[in-house]
Enzyme design. Sequence first.
Site, PDB file in Angstrom:
ATOM      1  N   THR A 185       0.907  -1.146   0.000  1.00  0.00           N
ATOM      2  CA  THR A 185       0.000   0.000   0.000  1.00  0.00           C
ATOM      3  C   THR A 185       0.940   1.188   0.000  1.00  0.00           C
ATOM      4  O   THR A 185       2.086   1.061   0.400  1.00  0.00           O
ATOM      5  CB  THR A 185      -0.871   0.003   1.278  1.00  0.00           C
ATOM      6  OG1 THR A 185      -1.936  -0.936   1.122  1.00  0.00           O
ATOM      7  CG2 THR A 185      -1.484   1.343   1.580  1.00  0.00           C
ATOM      8  N   ARG A 213     -13.521  -7.485  -2.551  1.00  0.00           N
ATOM      9  CA  ARG A 213     -13.019  -7.237  -1.187  1.00  0.00           C
ATOM     10  C   ARG A 213     -12.473  -5.812  -1.087  1.00  0.00           C
ATOM     11  O   ARG A 213     -11.741  -5.337  -1.952  1.00  0.00           O
ATOM     12  CB  ARG A 213     -11.923  -8.251  -0.870  1.00  0.00           C
ATOM     13  CG  ARG A 213     -11.262  -8.069   0.515  1.00  0.00           C
ATOM     14  CD  ARG A 213      -9.988  -7.283   0.433  1.00  0.00           C
ATOM     15  NE  ARG A 213      -9.274  -7.239   1.713  1.00  0.00           N
ATOM     16  CZ  ARG A 213      -8.209  -6.486   1.945  1.00  0.00           C
ATOM     17  NH1 ARG A 213      -7.731  -5.709   0.994  1.00  0.00           N
ATOM     18  NH2 ARG A 213      -7.621  -6.489   3.115  1.00  0.00           N
ATOM     19  N   VAL A 214     -12.831  -5.128  -0.039  1.00  0.00           N
ATOM     20  CA  VAL A 214     -12.312  -3.783   0.199  1.00  0.00           C
ATOM     21  C   VAL A 214     -11.536  -3.813   1.514  1.00  0.00           C
ATOM     22  O   VAL A 214     -12.028  -4.347   2.512  1.00  0.00           O
ATOM     23  CB  VAL A 214     -13.459  -2.753   0.277  1.00  0.00           C
ATOM     24  CG1 VAL A 214     -12.912  -1.377   0.620  1.00  0.00           C
ATOM     25  CG2 VAL A 214     -14.212  -2.707  -1.052  1.00  0.00           C
ATOM     26  N   GLY A 215     -10.333  -3.258   1.500  1.00  0.00           N
ATOM     27  CA  GLY A 215      -9.508  -3.240   2.709  1.00  0.00           C
ATOM     28  C   GLY A 215      -9.719  -1.985   3.532  1.00  0.00           C
ATOM     29  O   GLY A 215     -10.727  -1.266   3.393  1.00  0.00           O
ATOM     30  N   ASP A 216      -8.759  -1.693   4.378  1.00  0.00           N
ATOM     31  CA  ASP A 216      -8.878  -0.562   5.306  1.00  0.00           C
ATOM     32  C   ASP A 216      -8.545   0.784   4.662  1.00  0.00           C
ATOM     33  O   ASP A 216      -9.008   1.827   5.129  1.00  0.00           O
ATOM     34  CB  ASP A 216      -7.938  -0.762   6.501  1.00  0.00           C
ATOM     35  CG  ASP A 216      -6.483  -0.874   6.055  1.00  0.00           C
ATOM     36  OD1 ASP A 216      -6.218  -1.624   5.089  1.00  0.00           O
ATOM     37  OD2 ASP A 216      -5.614  -0.207   6.645  1.00  0.00           O
ATOM     38  N   GLY A 237      -1.120  -2.745   6.044  1.00  0.00           N
ATOM     39  CA  GLY A 237      -1.072  -4.028   6.744  1.00  0.00           C
ATOM     40  C   GLY A 237      -2.323  -4.828   6.457  1.00  0.00           C
ATOM     41  O   GLY A 237      -3.055  -4.531   5.511  1.00  0.00           O
ATOM     42  N   GLY A 239      -5.622  -5.503   6.290  1.00  0.00           N
ATOM     43  CA  GLY A 239      -6.675  -4.506   6.384  1.00  0.00           C
ATOM     44  C   GLY A 239      -7.855  -4.861   7.271  1.00  0.00           C
ATOM     45  O   GLY A 239      -8.418  -3.995   7.944  1.00  0.00           O
TER      46      GLY A 239
HETATM   47  N1  ASP Z   1      -3.976  -2.515   4.002  1.00  0.00           N
HETATM   48  C1  ASP Z   1      -4.048  -3.022   2.667  1.00  0.00           C
HETATM   49  C2  ASP Z   1      -5.328  -3.798   2.508  1.00  0.00           C
HETATM   50  O1  ASP Z   1      -5.696  -4.533   3.400  1.00  0.00           O
HETATM   51  C3  ASP Z   1      -2.905  -3.902   2.282  1.00  0.00           C
HETATM   52  C4  ASP Z   1      -1.562  -3.483   2.799  1.00  0.00           C
HETATM   53  O2  ASP Z   1      -1.381  -2.383   3.240  1.00  0.00           O
HETATM   54  O3  ASP Z   1      -0.630  -4.296   2.739  1.00  0.00           O
HETATM   55  O4  ASP Z   1      -5.932  -3.691   1.476  1.00  0.00           O
END
Ligand code: ASP
Length: 335
Positions: A185, A213-216, A237, A239
């Site tokens: 990210t 899928r949607v992350g943080d 990280g 998410g």
């Molecule tokens: N946080 C991101 C997600 O979960 C992935 C990442 O930062 O490694 O989509």
Amino acid sequence: MTLSHPQPFALAIHGGAGTIKRSALTPLLTEGYHAGLRRALAAGHEVLADGGSALDAVTAAVMALEDEPLFNAGRGAVFTAEGTQEMDAAIMDGRDRSAGAVAGLFGPRNPILAARAVMEHSEHVLLIGEGALDLCRRQGLPMEDAPYFFTQPRWDALQAELERRRSGAPEDNSDGGADQRRHGTVGAVARDRDGNLAAATSTGGMTAKAKGRVGDSPVIGAGTFADNITCAVSATGHGEHFIRRCAAHEIDARMRWAGQTLDRAAGDVVAELGVIGGSGGLIAIDRDGRVALPFNCSGMYRGAIGADGLPMTAIHREEYRMALGSEDQSFQTPS
Ligand code: ASP
């Protein structure tokens, strides 16, 4: 930590966190990451040094990282289990908590500009699908086709992950390679000369994620947050854990209600995420321009730059590189 004292203006960036084993990084690749981080710091610093806004600085820094195929955002985004690319991004203005975000997007060259268009040219905070693309087209954002976003290493990472799933083999992260393939990210936080804060985050998400899928990253308060009273935060990280903990807003809350310093609040939140399996880290800046860059894994691609214009970049825990003129010097800092 570097830049732990007040600064008239400052910028911090990240290019993802994970278990980044030194043995998994060739010298050429290592230099590529540092160079990419320095370009992003230079782009954001130029804005701030010219008296520009924190919002413009984080936009410029994230665009530079999106354009760099080594990082998982924009060009070089990871692939879903179905071989598509779906990008998430968010931006937030600490002056008034205005925010814009997009999720599951494919097309805009710079997803962070799509997020900013949502903030500035719609009455909404989060747009997805055709509606988000329509807004991007109406705003004249540059669009790209699949070949622009494709990178062979990300495709190979998807094939490796699909093969692992087919064979039922357990995830082997002994060389740090699995996290490096999966994660990534990019993000930026800044304080400008007027004391305004902003945060921006952009990602392809996680390799072989489910379609949809949607992350943080585009979730305001989870992966992205900014409020001039407290701090600006951009996370990276696993998410799902960052969403459940409302990670970015949790730092704001601890500063606001418990009177904690940025360093303490950010460090504790990241440590607590580690305990529940939420591997990753974040970058944060407070109203005085102090920067914190905690992570709970072996590395996070990161950098910071203050009013003196000297960029500092690092990948692993203790190493920082500082570009002095044309020469790069590596040095150790106490953690
Ligand atoms: N946080 C991101 C997600 O979960 C992935 C990442 O930062 O490694 O989509």
